[in-house]
Design an enzyme around this catalytic site. Structure first.
Site, PDB file in Angstrom:
ATOM      1  N   GLY A 213      13.754 -27.205  -6.176  1.00  0.00           N
ATOM      2  CA  GLY A 213      13.076 -28.187  -7.293  1.00  0.00           C
ATOM      3  C   GLY A 213      12.541 -27.477  -8.499  1.00  0.00           C
ATOM      4  CB  SER A 214      10.152 -28.695 -10.753  1.00  0.00           C
ATOM      5  OG  SER A 214      10.842 -29.771 -11.079  1.00  0.00           O
TER       6      SER A 214
END
Length: 484
Positions: A213-214
C-alpha cells in the site's frame, strides 16, 4: 588349459571384479548418501543422543534439552517462551525437518559442523561439543511487538539502522515449537497446526509478502528526488486531481476527497497519502526507474538471508502505464514483507545507507570461542544520497506530527513514519491490510530503531482499518521499548 575352462575362469574373475567394484561403490559413495539420508533413524539417534547447543537472546538461552523416557532418542528440544520467539527459533523436531535458526544452524547446534572440531576430534572421529547461536534480538522489543499485536493476525520487524541488527521478528498468531519436538506427539500437533486456517506456522515477518500500500510511496518519492524529477520535498508536483489512469476511464481516488492533493508537494502528499501524486509520479518516472530504486532498497532480491531466507519482495515488470500508476501506490502486483519495509525506513534513517539486516550476531563453540561474527561482516550500500534521506526524514516526521501517523508519536523521541492501507481481494472485497513503517530516534540517548508492522486481520470494523489505527500503535510500542 582347456578353452572352455579358460573362458569360465575369465568370466568368474570378471564377476568377482564387478562385485568388488560394487562393494566399493556402496561403501564409499552410496554409504555416505545412506548415512546422510533424512530417513536414516541412526542419524536421529545420534543427533538426540545428547543435549543440543542453544539459541541465545540477550545472554539467556531460550532453548534447552531434556531427557526423554522410553525412547531411543535420549533427548528432545525444549523452548522457553516458545510462542514469543517461534518466528526466530523455528523448531528442532525428532519427527520433522528443523526450521528457521534451528534449521540454518543444525550442524552447529548438534556438533557435526566441521568448524567445531578440535585436532583430537579429527583424529578420533568423535563428534564435537555443540555450539551456540547468539542472536541480535532485543527481548524488550520482541515482547512489546508480541503484546501489541495480541490476537491480531500480523507481523512486525525492528532493525537498528546503524548496524543492521534485527531487534525483533514477530508473527501472529504464533505457536509453541515445543509441541513439535517429541516424535511420539509431534504428529498430532503437526496436523492441528497445518489444519489451522490462520496458518500459525507461516513466518509472516519474513516469508509472506503482501501489497505494501501507501508505505511504498516512500520508494517512489526517493526515486523522484534522486532522479531530479523534483529537487525538494516542498516543490509543487505536477499532479492533477482527479488523476485518470492512463489509457482508461478510471480515476485513481484519494482516501480523503478534501485533502489538498492537487499539485501537492511530496511532503503534503505523504502527509495526506495522496494517491494521485504518487500514481502520476510513477508514470512520470517510468517503471524502470521506480524498479531500480526499489531494488536498491532490497526488492526483487532472491537471496535475502538474515540468515533465514526471506521471501523476495517484488516490484513487477512488463506493466502498462495504468498498472505503473497503481504500482506507485503499492498496489497492482507490488508485494513486500515487513522485513523489506523496515529496511526502507532503516536506510532513510541512516542517511541513505542500508546495512545488511541480520538476526544472528555470532556463533560460538561450546567454550564460547567465536566461530563466525556476523556483526563485523555486515555489508552496507548507499541507497540514496544523504540529502535525499534527510528530506524524506523531514517529510516522514510531518506525517507523524501532523498527518496520518499521529498514533506513532513518542515523547522524548523524533519519529518519522508512513501509513498504508492496502487493498485485499477482487475489487477490495476483503478486509484491507493495515501497514506502518517508521523510524525513531531518542532525543537525548542517541538510540535509534526502524520498524515495520502489518496487520492482516483484527476485530476492528472494516471502516476502522487503517495503518494509523491498527499498525502505528504496534510500531510505537516497539520503538518505545527500543529507545529506552
Amino acid at each position: 588349459m582347456n578353452k572352455t575352462i579358460r573362458r569360465a575362469s575369465v568370466f568368474a574373475l570378471l564377476l568377482v571384479l564387478t562385485l568388488l567394484v560394487r562393494a566399493t561403490w556402496v561403501q564409499f559413495y552410496d554409504g555416505t548418501a545412506l548415512a546422510d539420508d533424512e530417513h536414516n533413524r541412526r542419524n536421529a539417534i545420534e543427533t538426540y543422543s545428547r543435549p543440543l547447543g542453544n539459541i541465545i537472546v540477550a545472554g539467556d538461552a531460550i532453548t534447552g534439552s531434556t531427557r526423554t523416557k522410553g525412547s531411543d532418542l535420549a533427548y528432545k528440544r525444549t523452548y522457553r517462551n516458545g510462542e514469543l520467539y517461534a518466528a526466530v527459533t523455528g523448531y528442532a523436531s525428532q519427527a520433522y525437518a528443523p526450521t528457521q535458526l534451528e534449521g540454518i544452524y543444525t550442524d552447529l547446534l548438534n556438533g557435526t559442523d566441521p568448524q567445531l572440531k578440535t585436532v583430537m576430534d579429527t583424529v578420533t572421529g568423535r563428534r564435537a561439543e555443540p555450539g551456540n547461536v547468539l542472536t541480535t534480538i532485543d527481548p524488550a522489543v520482541q515482547k512489546a511487538a508480541y503484546r501489541a499485536l495480541g490476537d491480531k493476525k500480523g507481523a512486525a520487524v525492528a532493525i537498528d539502522p546503524g548496524t543492521g541488527r534485527i531487534l525483533a521478528v514477530v508473527s501472529t498468531p504464533s505457536y509453541d515449537p515445543a509441541s513439535l519436538t517429541d516424535a511420539n506427539t509431534a504428529g498430532r500437533a503437526w496436523k492441528a497446526l497445518n489444519a489451522d486456517k490462520e496458518k500459525p506456522l507461516t513466518n509472516r515477518a519474513l516469508r509472506q509478502p503482501l501489497p505494501p500500500g501507501s508505505t511504498f510511496k516512500l520508494v517512489v518519492a526517493a526515486a523522484a528526488l534522486e532522479d531530479g524529477l523534483y529537487k525538494d520535498v516542498d516543490d509543487p508536483t505536477d499532479s492533477p486531481d482527479p488523476y485518470m489512469l492512463p489509457g482508461t476511464v478510471r480515476e485513481l481516488p484519494n482516501e480523503s476527497k478534501s485533502a489538498p492533493c492537487r499539485n501537492a508537494s511530496i511532503r503534503v502528499a505523504l502527509r495526506y497519502s495522496c494517491n494521485n501524486v504518487f500514481g502520476h509520479m510513477a508514470v512520470q518516472l517510468g517503471q524502470d526507474k521506480v524498479r531500480a530504486m526499489a531494488e536498491k532498497f532490497g526488492f526483487d532480491d532472491q537471496e535475502q538471508d538474515v540468515p533465514v531466507r526471506a521471501y523476495p519482495s517484488v516490484y513487477p515488470s512488463g506493466m502498462d502505464k495504468a498498472q505503473t500508476a497503481l504500482s506507485g501506490i503499492g498496489q497492482f502486483d507490488v508485494t513486500a514483507t515487513p522485513l523489506q519495509m523496515a529496511m526502507v525506513s532503516a536506510a532513510i534513517a541512516n542517511d541513505g545507507k542500508l546495512v545488511s539486516p541480520h538476526m544472528v550476531s555470532r556463533t560460538t563453540d561450546s567454550g564460547g570461542e567465536v566461530v563466525k561474527d556476523y556483526d563485523d561482516s555486515a555489508e552496507s550500500e548507499q541507497v540514496v544520497s544523504s540529502s535525499t534521506a534527510g528530506q524524506l526524514r523531514s517529510a516522514m516526521e510531518t506525517v507523524v506530527k501532523d498527518g496520518t501517523g499521529t498514533n506513532a508519536l513518542i515523547d522524548g523521541a523524533t519519529v518519522g513514519g508512513k501509513t498504508g492501507t492496502a487493498q485485499h481481494g477482487a475489487n477490495n472485497s476483503e478486509t484491507p491490510y493495515a501497514w506502518f513503517t517508521s523510524y525513531g530516534k531518542s532525543d537525548g540517548g542517541g538510540k535509534e530503531v526502524a520498524v515495520a508492522v502489518v496487520v492482516e486481520q483484527s476485530d476492528a470494523a472494516r471502516s476502522e482499518v487503517s495503518g494509523n489505527g491498527l499498525a502505528a500503535p504496534v510500531a510505537r510500542a516497539m520503538m518505545e521499548a527500543a529507545l529506552k
